[in-house]
Design a protein around this motif. Structure first.
Motif, short mmCIF file in Angstrom:
data_model
loop_
_atom_site.label_atom_id
_atom_site.label_comp_id
_atom_site.label_asym_id
_atom_site.label_seq_id
_atom_site.Cartn_x
_atom_site.Cartn_y
_atom_site.Cartn_z
N UNK A 39 -6.85 0.38 -8.48
CA UNK A 39 -8.02 -0.40 -8.11
C UNK A 39 -7.75 -1.16 -6.82
N UNK A 40 -8.72 -1.15 -5.96
CA UNK A 40 -8.58 -1.91 -4.73
C UNK A 40 -9.93 -2.50 -4.37
N UNK A 52 -4.08 -1.54 0.98
CA UNK A 52 -5.29 -1.14 0.26
C UNK A 52 -5.44 0.37 0.25
N UNK A 53 -5.25 1.00 1.40
CA UNK A 53 -5.37 2.46 1.51
C UNK A 53 -4.33 3.14 0.62
N UNK A 54 -3.11 2.64 0.65
CA UNK A 54 -2.03 3.23 -0.17
C UNK A 54 -2.34 3.09 -1.66
N UNK A 55 -2.84 1.91 -2.06
CA UNK A 55 -3.19 1.71 -3.47
C UNK A 55 -4.30 2.67 -3.89
N UNK A 56 -5.29 2.85 -3.03
CA UNK A 56 -6.37 3.78 -3.34
C UNK A 56 -5.84 5.21 -3.47
N UNK A 57 -4.89 5.60 -2.61
CA UNK A 57 -4.29 6.93 -2.68
C UNK A 57 -3.52 7.12 -3.98
#
Length: 73
Positions: free
Chosen positions: A41-42, A32-37
């Motif tokens: 969308x997360x 989730x953190x990587x996708x947000x970076x």
């Protein structure tokens, strides 16, 4: 590997130890953190339909019509 992986929450709770569940949660949080970076969308939100449902052919026909069906028949 499949494009998507669906896991039933009860299976996670019933078949993983407490430590494994904590690790699993940490891995999900890392993704989730990587996708947000990456600006994605997360969390993503999906609709899951079992393929043994009597209406599955209607669903797959709609998905095929819109170019969103990659499954095998």
């Amino acid at each position: 590997m499949s494009k998507f992986i669906v896991l039933k929450a009860d299976d996670i709770e019933n078949h993983l130890s407490w430590d494994e569940q904590v690790l699993f949660g940490a891995l999900i949080d890392k993704m989730r953190v990587c996708r947000e970076a990456e600006g994605k969308t997360s969390p993503n939100r999906y609709c899951v339909i079992n393929r043994d449902e009597p209406y599955i052919s209607e669903i797959t026909d709609i998905m095929k019509k819109h170019g969103h069906w990659e499954g095998t028949e």
